[in-house]
Design an enzyme around this catalytic site. Structure first.
Site: not given
Ligand SMILES: Cc1cc2nc3c(=O)[nH]c(=O)nc-3n(C[C@H](O)[C@H](O)[C@H](O)COP(=O)(O)OP(=O)(O)OC[C@H]3O[C@@H](n4cnc5c(N)ncnc54)[C@H](O)[C@@H]3O)c2cc1C
Ligand SMILES: Cc1cc2nc3c(=O)[nH]c(=O)nc-3n(C[C@H](O)[C@H](O)[C@H](O)COP(=O)(O)OP(=O)(O)OC[C@H]3O[C@@H](n4cnc5c(N)ncnc54)[C@H](O)[C@@H]3O)c2cc1C
Ligand code: SF4
Lengths: 494, 123, 423
Positions: A314, A52, A340, A176, A43-44
């Protein structure tokens, strides 16, 4: 791979890397494992990159509280310690209709309650002083000067490298596969070997529920919500000064228009719940929605000068709509940092702070490492230097005299540096994210073969083993003539 | 029984689709669809004996590049292009190579040579 | 910083830069430097190993490298200074040139005149807005051409090519001959931008299908390309719902247009033309900045290198005149405007008063293909000249030579249109 560690962090996104870096302040043995060949592929890598201000955050939720704190930490510490582009451009929430004004007031109040400094509602010409090319029917806007933008790739890489400089070990291609709960410790089985950890931190983003399942935790589920984007050429002459939001509605936050740290304009995201955590494809409908939405605030936008389209997912926990950051009651020594979603990037420093707090509690006190060095400096940025500075750089190292990417003026020196960092770049996209070759208007048409060649030489692997992103994303198939020679052999054998 | 064969004339940008009528003895009995005289010559030739220049590359050891561009010095029969590619693939030259160097003489007994189309200096 | 002075700096050592440098030398300029970012001269021609070059200029058919080598030898014989592996970073309006390489470091060159000859780059997947995943295996045709022909790598085994311009067609044949399977060449327009000859010799010869009015609407594959969705398009080039089908492939080559590479020109203050994407120039190929000239693909995209050469000789000659005491200007500038079915014309204006000139060549492209046409040249309402052509198409540049004696002092504009013969 080593076989024991105090703390094992799963996931090389901003959450995992921030945790690794903050924990490396202490006298602990830290290990981070990432399944992909490079950091920052989850996602990063695909988001709006906003820090924000926190006016839209729900103070009753964890994500609301951490957003404010995160923004503060970026201002106070991170921007000074890490050599990462952060710019405080400010944000504008633009109202074009009378009936939206109460909502704007509401945002102002919520923001003030959250402690967001310097918020104000601007009207008339004052709006256009802040954002000259805004649609001409804006009547009021909430201005949040403490909102900022960050380069999420450079941030994540800086964090991982800073952690590594302070003793943490980072293993790539170490997905993992299973975790065995042995009571006191956890035996974590990865693609690179087994490792026994006292504490495991689950920061696996979209896969956090699957990791939790491995130790029998099934209290949350991650639902991917996709957001799509268009990115414009730097030279596109689109004048955007701040991060521009429409007034949010119940159903949607609306499409954002924002400059990036490099001066491109980015528009997006829409929001669509999808099935697969792997589905990062863009769609015709999604992209159209993004462009239509963006044109409402900045009408001059069109498809012209788009140089990239992409989508991010997300990792949402829909039940709560909040972050989940806690030591598991069921499995001692297992810490979930999950759900997150946005504003995960803005909150990242505060999330890490909270994780450190939890670890402290679990272990019962932490000793600071007196040698901890909070500073990190990335490869030099040739493109941002004066000709005099550039001249000096080449004098010191010839590799800075070789321009590899013409659109972004990236030198061989920068690429070598990225490969040679403690957590070095290993893929074409990783190099692109760190030092930008291929990020310009030709999207690698000119420089990709050269980057492949440098990676092959530096890593000592043949060019056809160089990958774009994932392990399977090979760029080249065979040497020219080989198919013909093989055909010959086949027919000879027949 | 006669048969129609379609050939696109490439002698000029018009690109006429020309139809040839061929009888059992393989004689051309009618030509239709061409807009000019040049078209007739072209399609006759293209029907009887289609030939092509073959531009490709050959491997080189020790050069500034691993390949040198080559071509047939004359047009060769179209039906032999794929086979010629396989022959050329087997060759590995030694740098330096000069423009015009013959890489393969009389390829596949066609009387046509494969020649280098640039200088390729040593590394 | 390493400071140097030159009368003439040529940016780019492709056919345009080489011909311009050669002509400037032959006109008496001795102090010339060519700056080229690649490790050798020749530009894009070094990867265009196919034949089809030189029929106009040399009267014989050459391959790209052969054509390039001729001009490389010419500039070497003349002793023109050349710096390879050298990237020009900036050209200022004052004609200061900043360039960099590993051996000299940063070069700061004070030039009296500059010829811009940087060529062009290819449009990307993003420029044509194809949604989907972003796997390995999507290449521009030119990048693939360099890999296959120069670097000795084949990007993939099962290939779809989008765009039927000459580069797309040529790459279809190359990939096929080197052992890859070319599934199809797709073209969004109802006609191909490539030469008929290339359609016949690159596709028909090998039974490679050419599918008109079709385009790729989605890219599939997580790591490496796995398939593309293709749809038929309507006359406005919009995909027609319900016509979609999938082609499995591991490689997509995009041959969807070239764009003049003018970042340096813009920074130098050179004014650009909206349609060509290159500088606005007069008939001497001089830009709005005195002493800065442009020629070749950086000015407008050429399909035939022969025209690049012709144009670059003009630029080289005018640059020499400029350096040797200046160019006489006409009292009145003549604008050159495109009329019906003309996309653009280069030069965009005629401004110079040149004594010994016999012809001014106008280069233009039509907007849509047309058969049996008349190309008319007007000054105001007055027709000056016409010529008939059997066929014109957007993929092939049209040259229209205008005799000098037809250009008179009282003109302020010229116009060209392309209409059906007899209209
Ligand atoms: C469209 C969109 C817009 C957004 N905009 C903003 C914004 O403007 N501002 C903001 O603050 N936030 C924003 N966010 C949110 C922000 O991007 C995220 O909160 C943040 O990037 C999450 O980082 P992460 O490290 O938790 O997850 P990720 O970056 O996904 O990292 C998780 C990592 O774990 C790895 N992993 C997974 N499984 C395993 C395994 N089995 N073994 C080892 N490793 C594994 C993955 O490969 C991945 O690298 C946005 C998000 C989206 C999607
Ligand atoms: C893929 C392709 C296929 C073609 N096929 C044919 C064909 O079949 N027949 C035909 O007649 N024509 C063909 N053409 C057209 C013709 O060859 C070109 O129009 C011609 O090569 C253009 O010449 P140029 O010098 O303008 O550009 P280029 O050949 O591109 O040369 C520009 C040079 O400038 C250099 N340069 C650019 N920027 C800088 C900088 N900042 N600093 C230093 N150096 C720089 C580049 O490295 C390059 O060497 C083809 C063109 C292309 C792109
Ligand atoms: S038949 Fe004549 S007009 Fe038609 S393509 Fe051939 S040469 Fe041109």
């Amino acid at each position: 791979m080593k076989d024991k560690t105090d703390i094992l962090i799963i996931g090389g996104g901003v959450t995992g890397c921030f945790a690794a870096r903050e924990l490396s302040r202490y006298d602990l043995d830290i290990t981070l494992v990432e399944k992909e060949p490079s950091l920052c592929t989850g996602t990063t890598k695909a988001n709006t990159a906003l820090i924000h201000a926190g006016f839209n955050a729900d103070p009753d939720k964890l994500k609301g509280r951490l957003n404010m704190r995160g923004n503060q930490l970026y201002h106070e510490r991170i921007q000074h310690e890490l050599d990462v582009p952060i710019e405080w451009l400010g944000a504008l929430v633009v109202a074009k209709e009378e009936e939206k004004l109460p909502k704007l007031e509401e945002l102002l109040e919520k923001g003030q309650e959250n402690g967001v400094p310097d918020l104000e509602i601007v009207k008339g010409d004052d709006i256009y002083d802040l954002e000259p090319h805004l649609a001409d029917d804006a009547i009021a806007a909430l201005h949040a000067p403490t909102a900022g933008i960050v380069n999420p790739f450079e941030l994540t890489v800086a964090l991982a490298n800073n952690a590594a400089m302070n003793g943490a070990d980072v293993y790539l291609e170490a997905g993992v596969e299973d975790i065995e709960d042995k009571g006191e410790t956890k035996l974590v089985k990865t693609a690179k070997g087994d490792i026994e950890a006292n504490i495991v931190i689950n920061a696996a983003g979209l896969y956090a529920d699957k990791i939790a399942n491995m130790v029998g935790i099934d209290k949350f589920e991650i639902t991917p919500r996709r957001g799509e984007y268009y990115l414009y050429d730097k030279q596109a002459d689109i004048d955007v000064q701040t991060t521009v939001f429409p007034v949010p509605t119940k159903v949607s936050k609306g499409i954002v228009v924002t400059p990036t740290d490099e001066g491109n304009v980015l528009i997006g995201p829409n929001a669509e719940v999808i099935e697969s955590v792997e589905n990062k494809s863009t769609t015709r409908e999604g992209l159209d929605e993004v462009l239509n939405g963006a044109q409402k605030t900045i009408p001059e936008l069109s498809k012209r000068n788009v140089i990239k389209e992409f989508a991010g997912l997300r990792p949402a926990i829909t039940e709560t709509g909040d972050f989940l950051i806690e030591a598991s009651d069921e499995v001692p020594g297992f810490i979930n940092v999950a759900g997150i979603q946005s504003p995960g990037l803005a909150s990242a420093p505060a999330i890490a702070e909270k994780v450190v707090g939890i670890v402290k509690e679990e272990i019962g006190g932490l000793r600071e490492d007196p040698d901890f060095d909070p500073n990190y400096e990335g490869p030099p940025k040739f493109r941002h230097m004066s000709h005099e500075e550039q001249a000096k750089l080449v004098e010191e190292d010839k590799n800075y005299g070789q321009i590899i990417c013409r659109c972004e003026s990236v030198t061989k020196g920068e690429i070598l540096e990225a490969i040679r960092e403690p957590v070095g770049a290993r893929t074409v996209n990783d190099i692109k994210r760190r030092v930008r070759p291929g990020s310009g208007r030709c999207q690698g048409g000119f420089c990709e073969p050269k980057v492949v060649n440098i990676l092959s030489e530096e890593l000592g692997i043949p060019e056809d083993e160089v990958v774009l992103e994932s392990k399977e994303s090979k760029l080249l198939r065979e040497r020219t003539k080989e198919p013909l020679l093989n055909e010959e052999e086949v027919s000879d054998n027949e | 029984m006669s048969e129609t064969v379609e050939i696109t004339c490439i002698s000029c940008p018009m690109g006429c689709d020309v139809e040839l009528e061929v009888n059992e003895d393989d004689d051309i009995v009618d030509i239709d669809g061409n807009s000019c005289q040049a078209g007739i010559e072209y399609v006759k030739n293209e029907y009887r004996n289609p030939t092509r220049i073959l531009p490709t590359t050959a491997r080189v050891k020790g050069g500034v590049l691993p390949l040198v561009p080559v071509k047939t010095d004359e047009p060769m029969p179209k039906g032999l292009l794929d086979e010629a590619m396989e022959e050329i693939a087997k060759v590995e030259l030694e740098a330096p190579v000069e423009l015009g160097d013959v890489v393969i003489e009389n390829i596949l007994d066609t009387g046509v040579n494969i020649v280098a189309t640039r200088d390729l200096p040593k590394k | 910083m390493n400071k140097q002075e030159y009368e003439l700096v040529v940016v780019g050592g492709g056919p345009a830069g080489l011909a311009a440098a050669q002509e400037a030398y032959d006109q008496g300029v001795r102090d010339i430097l060519i700056l080229e970012r690649d490790f050798e001269l020749g530009g894009i021609l070094q990867q265009c190993i196919h034949n089809g070059f030189g029929l106009h200029y040399f009267g014989e058919e050459l391959t790209g490298p052969e054509y390039a080598q001729q001009f490389m030898e010419n500039v070497r014989e003349r002793g023109v200074d050349i710096k390879l592996d050298t990237m020009v970073l900036e050209v200022t309006p004052e004609k200061d040139v900043y360039a960099i390489n590993s051996d000299d470091g940063m070069l700061y060159i004070d030039a009296e005149a500059v010829i811009l000859a940087m060529g062009c780059r290819e449009r990307t997947r993003e420029a044509i807005d194809i949604p989907g995943t972003r796997p390995a295996g999507v290449y521009s045709a030119g990048t693939a051409q360099r890999y296959v022909n120069m670097e000795q790598w084949i990007p993939g085994e099962k290939v779809v090519i989008l765009g039927s311009g000459d580069i797309g067609l040529i790459m279809a044949r190359r990939m096929h001959l080197e052992g890859a399977e070319v599934e199809a060449v797709l073209e969004i327009m109802p006609f191909s931008g490539g030469l008929v000859r290339n359609i016949v010799q690159c596709l028909d010869d090998f039974d490679i299908p050419l599918r008109m009015q079709q385009t790729v609407t989605e890219i599939h594959g997580k790591d490496r390309l796995e398939a593309v969705t293709v749809a038929e398009v309507d006359d406005n080039m919009q995909p027609i719902p319900g016509t979609e089908y999938k082609i499995e492939c591991d490689t997509l080559l995009l041959s969807v247009g070239l764009i003049p590479e003018n970042e340096l020109s813009k920074d130098a203050g050179v004014k650009m033309h909206d349609v060509t994407g290159g500088p606005i120039v007069n008939e001497g190929r001089e830009t709005n900045i005195e002493g800065i000239f442009a020629c070749g693909n950086v000015l407008h995209v050429h399909d035939l290198v022969d025209w690049v050469t012709e144009e670059s000789l003009v630029a080289g000659k005018t640059a020499a005149n400029y350096l040797q005491g200046g160019i006489d200007k006409r009292e009145q500038e003549i604008e050159v405007n495109p009329g019906e079915n003309v996309g653009y014309i280069v030069p965009q204006k005629i401004t110079n008063d040149v004594e010994d000139r016999k012809l001014v060549d106008l280069y233009m492209r039509c907007k849509k293909p047309m058969e049996h046409v008349t190309i008319n040249l007007y000054s105001g309402d007055k027709k000056l000249l016409d010529k008939n052509e059997r066929r014109v198409e957007p993929g092939e540049m049209i040259t229209f030579p205008v005799p000098e004696q037809m250009i008179s002092d009282d003109m302020d504009s010229l116009k060209v249109d392309i209409v059906k013969e007899g209209e």
